[in-house]
Write an enzyme that holds these catalytic residues in place. Structure first.
Site, PDB file in Angstrom:
ATOM      1  N   ASP A 142      35.786  44.812 -11.542  1.00 36.29           N
ATOM      2  CA  ASP A 142      35.102  43.540 -11.724  1.00 36.29           C
ATOM      3  C   ASP A 142      33.770  43.799 -12.430  1.00 36.29           C
ATOM      4  OD1 ASP A 142      34.364  44.873  -9.296  1.00 36.29           O
ATOM      5  OD2 ASP A 142      33.080  43.163  -8.851  1.00 36.29           O
ATOM      6  N   SER A 143      33.256  42.826 -13.123  1.00 39.46           N
ATOM      7  CA  SER A 143      31.992  42.934 -13.885  1.00 39.46           C
ATOM      8  C   SER A 143      32.031  44.054 -14.909  1.00 39.46           C
ATOM      9  CB  SER A 143      30.803  43.163 -12.930  1.00 39.46           C
ATOM     10  OG  SER A 143      30.711  42.122 -12.007  1.00 39.46           O
ATOM     11  N   GLY A 145      33.688  43.669 -18.098  1.00 38.52           N
ATOM     12  CA  GLY A 145      33.974  43.200 -19.441  1.00 38.52           C
ATOM     13  C   GLY A 145      35.451  43.156 -19.759  1.00 38.52           C
ATOM     14  N   SER A 147      37.456  40.657 -18.559  1.00 39.77           N
ATOM     15  CA  SER A 147      37.860  39.270 -18.273  1.00 39.77           C
ATOM     16  C   SER A 147      38.370  39.100 -16.859  1.00 39.77           C
ATOM     17  CB  SER A 147      38.924  38.770 -19.265  1.00 39.77           C
ATOM     18  OG  SER A 147      40.177  39.383 -19.034  1.00 39.77           O
ATOM     19  N   SER A 148      37.779  39.808 -15.900  1.00 35.19           N
ATOM     20  CA  SER A 148      38.208  39.662 -14.510  1.00 35.19           C
ATOM     21  C   SER A 148      38.029  38.229 -14.030  1.00 35.19           C
ATOM     22  CB  SER A 148      37.443  40.634 -13.602  1.00 35.19           C
ATOM     23  OG  SER A 148      36.048  40.476 -13.740  1.00 35.19           O
ATOM     24  N   SER A 149      36.982  37.539 -14.507  1.00 34.55           N
ATOM     25  CA  SER A 149      36.757  36.163 -14.067  1.00 34.55           C
ATOM     26  C   SER A 149      37.866  35.237 -14.559  1.00 34.55           C
ATOM     27  CB  SER A 149      35.392  35.656 -14.550  1.00 34.55           C
ATOM     28  OG  SER A 149      35.306  35.715 -15.956  1.00 34.55           O
ATOM     29  N   ALA A 150      38.293  35.408 -15.824  1.00 35.06           N
ATOM     30  CA  ALA A 150      39.379  34.581 -16.355  1.00 35.06           C
ATOM     31  C   ALA A 150      40.677  34.876 -15.618  1.00 35.06           C
ATOM     32  CB  ALA A 150      39.557  34.826 -17.849  1.00 35.06           C
ATOM     33  N   ALA A 151      40.908  36.139 -15.274  1.00 36.64           N
ATOM     34  CA  ALA A 151      42.129  36.505 -14.545  1.00 36.64           C
ATOM     35  C   ALA A 151      42.144  35.858 -13.162  1.00 36.64           C
ATOM     36  CB  ALA A 151      42.228  38.024 -14.418  1.00 36.64           C
ATOM     37  N   ASP A 193      39.939  35.098 -23.533  1.00 37.09           N
ATOM     38  CA  ASP A 193      40.369  35.752 -22.298  1.00 37.09           C
ATOM     39  C   ASP A 193      41.619  35.104 -21.710  1.00 37.09           C
ATOM     40  OD1 ASP A 193      38.115  37.237 -22.691  1.00 37.09           O
ATOM     41  OD2 ASP A 193      36.943  36.299 -21.103  1.00 37.09           O
TER      42      ASP A 193
END
Length: 419
Positions: A142-143, A145, A147-151, A193
């Site tokens: 995570d954090s 780069g 695209s963990s947030s989009a996943a 992403d």
């Protein structure tokens, strides 16, 4: 086929959900939402540019069962606490909700679950049933780069849609995930992403025109030498929404578009660089002030690299493909002016590593990791070289990686799906 997730990972997720819900493991469904890399097309998706992407064999697993009611109950393998809310609660953008005095989410990692519900509600999707779920991300990524947030957003969307027996196309889910990030969170990013995560196919390079939403999968021929993907971590972490650099770059690109469109007499068009013809840019770029000129140069040169990169990939020319990736990395530094010093040093180290075809930042370039394509036979040697050289160049940040894997060797992945 992608080597992820493994059977043991799936069993662990299913057992966690079964324990939470009191249901049998055979009833548990699992969303697989891979992380992505963007070999070419850096920082131009928000301007309607052309991008390329592929997923890797790491990412988010979300095990879930329909809750049988309106309740949503979530736990995380990485974060403490439990997130609970109901699908009949109307969700509001975070900034608006806080202004109205609504209670802030005590478990911040649950923000994306509420964001997914917000997106579905805003799009008039009939969500009547919640889920009991357990979410887990590949360790330490995570954090970074990738695209963990989009996943995470995609995972919650697919779980809620599946539990409510909704059929939603990948293209529509791209827009729904953008609603989470743009509408709910207030982040001004594009659709790269989500597109990569939802459209990719194992063994292919995903191409997408972010203006028209047209996409295609480009299959590489049988390669003489197999490749691997190196992820080299900087130890630098900062949430994208707290760094003004990203939104500022978007605004600068829009300002450059506005100047160019006005100069050509097309000021009524939306000020995004995809609305500026290349010939117009060449004729009027001298009218841009220095900073705006750099942003525009990155956009137009990166679009060209994407086109050339697709040709190189389709012909199996990894050497040429890699050179274009490295040129993208250089333009990100010199023209888009992103990347903190540790990331820039990491990029330069990767270019000298044995067997590396090309490298660049992964993600927005203000934190996280660099990505490189490498000859599979030299991947271990390259990883060791990068680890040792980065420890010399950035000992303080390298220390933050102790206990983890400073350089990860990955393979290509597949698209997001429900198992």
């Amino acid at each position: 086929m992608s080597s992820w997730p493994t059977d043991s990972e799936l069993i662990a997720i299913k057992e966690a959900v079964a324990k939470m819900s009191g249901r049998d493991t055979e009833e548990v469904r699992v969303v697989v939402a891979p992380y992505r890399i963007c070999p070419l097309g850096a920082h131009i998706d928000h301007q309607g540019g052309a991008v390329s992407a592929m997923t890797i064999n790491k990412g988010i697993l979300l095990g879930f069962v329909p809750s049988g009611g309106t309740e949503v109950q979530l736990r995380s393998a990485q974060f403490d606490g439990e997130v609970c809310f109901r699908v009949d609660e109307i969700q509001h953008p975070i900034g608006l909700a806080n202004k109205n005095g609504a209670p802030k989410e005590t478990s911040i990692w649950g923000t994306y679950a509420r964001g997914a519900l917000y997106a579905l509600q805003t799009s008039k999707k009939n969500i009547k049933q919640g889920v009991v779920g357990y979410i887990s991300g590949s360790d330490g990524l995570d954090s970074s780069g990738l695209s963990s947030s989009a996943a995470v957003g995609v995972a919650y969307l697919l779980a809620l849609e599946n539990a409510n027996e909704l059929t939603v196309s990948p293209t529509e889910n791209i827009e729904l995930d953008r609603l989470i990030e743009n509408g709910y969170l207030g982040l001004r990013n594009g659709i790269l992403d989500q597109s990569a995560i939802l459209l990719s196919s194992y063994g292919c390079l995903t191409y997408m025109d972010c203006k028209t939403m047209d996409h295609k999968l480009v299959q590489a021929p049988e390669l003489e030498k197999p490749f691997r993907i190196l992820l080299a971590f900087s130890g630098l972490k900062q949430a994208l929404t707290t760094n003004p650099g990203y939104n500022l770059r978007v605004a600068e690109c829009q300002e450059a578009a506005k100047v160019l469109l006005t100069a050509y007499g097309n000021s009524e068009l939306e000020p995004t660089l995809c609305n500026v013809e290349h010939e117009v840019y060449e004729a009027h770029k001298h009218e841009l002030e220095t900073v705006l000129a750099r942003r525009a140069e990155h956009y137009f040169s990166e679009n060209m690299r994407v086109t050339k990169g697709l040709e190189a990939w389709a012909s199996g020319n990894l050497e040429e493909f890699g050179k274009l990736i490295s040129a993208s990395g250089l333009s990100s530094i010199e023209n888009y002016e992103c990347g903190a010093e540790p990331l820039i040093q990491l990029y330069k180290i990767l270019l000298k590593a044995p067997g590396v075809y090309g490298a660049r930042f992964s993600g927005a370039g203000f934190r996280g990791c660099c990505v490189a394509f490498v000859d599979a036979e030299k991947a271990e040697e390259a990883a060791s070289y990068v680890k040792n050289e980065y420890e010399k160049a950035q000992p303080e940040f390298a220390k933050k990686l102790s206990g983890g894997t400073p350089v990860l060797i990955c393979e290509a992945g597949d698209s997001a799906r429900v198992l």
